[in-house]
Design a protein around this motif. Structure first.
Motif, PDB file in Angstrom:
ATOM      1  N   GLN A 187       4.532  -0.800   0.009  1.00 20.35           N
ATOM      2  CA  GLN A 187       3.356  -0.034   0.403  1.00 20.35           C
ATOM      3  C   GLN A 187       2.186  -0.259  -0.553  1.00 20.35           C
ATOM      4  O   GLN A 187       1.052  -0.499  -0.117  1.00 20.35           O
ATOM      5  N   LEU A 188       2.468  -0.196  -1.875  1.00 22.99           N
ATOM      6  CA  LEU A 188       1.381  -0.303  -2.834  1.00 22.99           C
ATOM      7  C   LEU A 188       0.806  -1.716  -2.870  1.00 22.99           C
ATOM      8  O   LEU A 188      -0.422  -1.894  -2.820  1.00 22.99           O
ATOM      9  N   VAL A 189       1.668  -2.732  -2.979  1.00 29.61           N
ATOM     10  CA  VAL A 189       1.161  -4.100  -3.033  1.00 29.61           C
ATOM     11  C   VAL A 189       0.437  -4.449  -1.733  1.00 29.61           C
ATOM     12  O   VAL A 189      -0.644  -5.065  -1.753  1.00 29.61           O
ATOM     13  N   GLY A 190       1.008  -4.049  -0.607  1.00 32.56           N
ATOM     14  CA  GLY A 190       0.344  -4.313   0.666  1.00 32.56           C
ATOM     15  C   GLY A 190      -1.039  -3.706   0.732  1.00 32.56           C
ATOM     16  O   GLY A 190      -1.994  -4.345   1.197  1.00 32.56           O
ATOM     17  N   ALA A 191      -1.168  -2.484   0.225  1.00 26.56           N
ATOM     18  CA  ALA A 191      -2.473  -1.820   0.228  1.00 26.56           C
ATOM     19  C   ALA A 191      -3.447  -2.492  -0.733  1.00 26.56           C
ATOM     20  O   ALA A 191      -4.639  -2.635  -0.437  1.00 26.56           O
ATOM     21  N   LEU A 192      -2.946  -2.933  -1.894  1.00 28.97           N
ATOM     22  CA  LEU A 192      -3.822  -3.585  -2.870  1.00 28.97           C
ATOM     23  C   LEU A 192      -4.309  -4.936  -2.360  1.00 28.97           C
ATOM     24  O   LEU A 192      -5.477  -5.309  -2.554  1.00 28.97           O
ATOM     25  N   VAL A 193      -3.422  -5.711  -1.726  1.00 29.83           N
ATOM     26  CA  VAL A 193      -3.810  -7.027  -1.203  1.00 29.83           C
ATOM     27  C   VAL A 193      -4.931  -6.889  -0.177  1.00 29.83           C
ATOM     28  O   VAL A 193      -5.848  -7.723  -0.121  1.00 29.83           O
TER      29      VAL A 193
END
Length: 602
Positions: A187-193
């Motif tokens: 969730q976090l990496v997907g949102a940051l990308v």
């Protein structure tokens, strides 16, 4: 999808997490040629606790370590961990010191600066990021990842956007306790990308057994940089194993391209080297899911264990780990990373060892409550705030805005022993520690703590004479317990002797630093049974004595300052009265149950 690149942390965070940051430069240099051939994106070699440990324990110049590593690793990016406005120390420094430190770090060999703030207060990152860009180096903004009622993915995404706008070339998720789950990583990496246009790097510790799974999910979600550690210093409170991650990604679209045979050559070297440092082993390995509750970072747990060993209180580790989340909640849920991990951890140790929560509050907790580290993420417990700082009003500005330029003062104070700009900056980080180190270096008397041969007593365990005896005299058996008092340098030193639980005081003659004469030189007399004898809740070093015999004091007046676990703890007057004896001097090492000074109650 794109190839994943690796930052290996064996030369910094790996040994910090497993052997209390004790790896010496002489044991790093022989393997550098092999490391340099592998093709890592970067090697983390400096910053964090290494600067402090070089001076305090290893008696090495941290700047000289960096220069040696730069020469030994000509083809590798060298990376450091920078605590924002705290640099590599435990307080905020003026902007001029931050800029000078960054420039000198770049001049001496650092290519990548991972910059974080313990509170994720962006005001504390701006100057360091600007300085890295001015030096022409890679600025990596780090999010201190944590889980609490006041933190969310949305907050972390907003922070990443602002870091990119401030000039960061990449964003790191700094999961210092290893608590990020695979689902959270997705969730976090997907949102940051989606939110930023710079690469995402994931740093996580293996303490909870989640890190490798979380890194795989992070890669699938778009992370292109991972922190790992060569197997000899990996896993447990350290990091996922480099060889394992490389193998897991081989043959996929994320293949790192690194050679397992070359990695094994490095691992074999470190397996042999690690044996030399057995005395500093944290004694923790494998998976410890308790970290999901206490969130103590991997780089702190080995040092916390060593501190409790030195107090002879290792059996109270579980109590301390249970107290840490309570203190963290009281302080508004700061992420546990240097220096807030030390601030929270030290206060938790004091609360446990004294048995009374917040009866003694460290100087750093008070500074935190007054806003001098930045804005607390959540609401601070009002009762704790009032008991610690009374009616003082916290600041609302950036803490460094209140700091005058420090360079003229620092230069004036250190001109007698600082031979270079690097020496001056070392003094700025740790004044007393640095002065002692630099004077000893000039005199040629630097002596690192010993590496003990296998089978001898570990240095992490307090080595003291027995203090509890059953003594039989004329057929009568007595239980006798001895505790120290007075100043070790005195010709006559009072020692308190408990005979069947009843306190007595006896004057004995000291023999150097190791023993006592067998015959008492005074007569037994009752020990004063009042609260005017001040003690310290944990072993430490006296850094300030603010009183002398004859002074009139009030209960609560700060009389001594003891540095313990890298934090300063004020020892306050327990009663109102007159000081009749001071048994310690600045620089003395002290232990619990020693009488540091005596107050005659009014």
């Amino acid at each position: 999808m794109s190839r994943v690149q690796i930052t290996d942390v064996v030369l910094r965070d790996g040994h910090q997490s497993l052997i209390a940051t004790r790896l010496r430069t002489e044991d790093m240099l022989p393997v550098c040629a092999a490391l340099d051939r592998i093709g890592f994106w970067s090697l983390e070699v400096w910053g964090g606790a290494t600067f402090d440990s070089c001076l305090r324990f290893l008696k090495e110049d941290p700047w000289e370590r960096l220069r040696k590593l730069r020469r030994a690793l000509p083809n590798s990016r060298l990376q450091m961990l920078l605590r924002g406005q705290n640099l590599v120390g435990y307080r905020h420094y003026s902007d001029s010191v931050v800029r000078a430190f960054v420039q000198k770090s770049a001049d001496n060999g650092i290519d990548v600066f991972r910059i974080f703030d313990a509170l994720n207060d962006l005001r504390n990152l701006r100057v360091a990021i600007e300085a890295v860009n001015a030096a022409g180096k890679h600025a990596q903004g780090a999010i201190s990842y944590t889980v609490s009622p006041v933190h969310s993915i949305e907050q972390f995404v907003t922070m990443a956007r602002e870091l990119e706008a401030m000039g960061c070339h990449s964003i790191a998720i700094k999961d210092m306790a290893g608590i990020m789950t695979p689902q959270a990583a997705t969730q976090l990496v997907g949102a940051l990308v989606k939110a930023v246009g710079v690469p995402i790097q994931v740093h996580s510790h293996a303490t909870a057994g989640l890190a490798s799974m979380s890194q795989l999910k992070a890669v699938e979600a778009g992370a292109t940089l991972l922190d790992t550690c060569i197997s000899a210093f990996a896993e447990g409170p350290s990091h996922p194993t480099t060889e394992s991650i490389v193998a897991a990604l081989q043959g996929t679209a994320f293949d790192t391209g690194l050679d397992l045979a070359k990695l094994e050559e490095v691992a074999e070297y470190f397996r042999l080297v690690r044996k030399k440092y057995w005395q500093f082993e944290a004694g923790v390995s494998g998976v410890d899911p308790r970290v999901l509750l206490h969130q103590v970072p991997g780089g702190m747990i080995s040092n916390l264990i060593n501190q409790l060993k030195e107090q002879g209180a290792l059996e109270r580790l579980d109590e301390v780990l249970a107290e840490i989340p309570r203190v963290r909640a009281d302080l508004g849920y700061p992420p546990l990373v240097t220096p807030t991990s030390q601030i929270v951890g030290t206060q938790a140790v004091i609360n446990v060892m004294t048995g009374k929560r917040y009866q003694s509050v460290t100087k750093e907790v008070k500074q935190y409550l007054l806003g001098h580290y930045g804005a607390a993420p959540g609401v601070v417990d009002d009762q704790v705030r009032r008991s610690a700082v009374g009616d003082e009003v916290p600041i609302s500005c950036r803490p460094a805005d209140l700091l005058p330029d420090e360079f003229d003062r620092l230069r004036s104070e250190s001109e007698a022993f600082a031979a270079s700009e690097e020496d001056l900056l070392t003094y700025a980080m740790y004044p007393e520690l640095a002065e002692n180190f630099l004077r000893e270096r000039a005199a040629g008397t630097l002596t690192p703590e010993p590496l003990l041969p296998p089978g001898s007593a570990a240095s992490g365990v307090a080595r003291t004479a027995p203090t509890d005896f059953n003594v039989t005299v004329h057929g009568e058996t007595y239980n006798v317990r001895v505790t120290g008092s007075g100043h070790p340098g005195s010709g006559l030193r009072p020692y308190y002797v408990y005979i069947d639980g009843m306190p007595e005081e006896v004057m004995v003659e000291t023999l150097g630093e190791t023993g006592l004469s067998t015959a008492a030189t005074g007569t037994l007399r009752p020990r004063p049974a009042h609260a005017g004898h001040l003690t310290t809740p944990m072993p430490g070093v006296i850094v300030a004595v603010n009183c002398q015999p004859g002074d009139q004091v009030k209960a609560g007046d700060p009389l001594l300052v003891v540095e313990a676990m890298k934090m300063e703890n004020e020892i306050q007057a327990s009663v109102t009265g007159t000081i009749i004896a001071v048994h310690v001097h600045k620089g003395d090492s002290v232990h619990p149950d020693e009488s540091l000074l005596e107050i005659q109650p009014a």
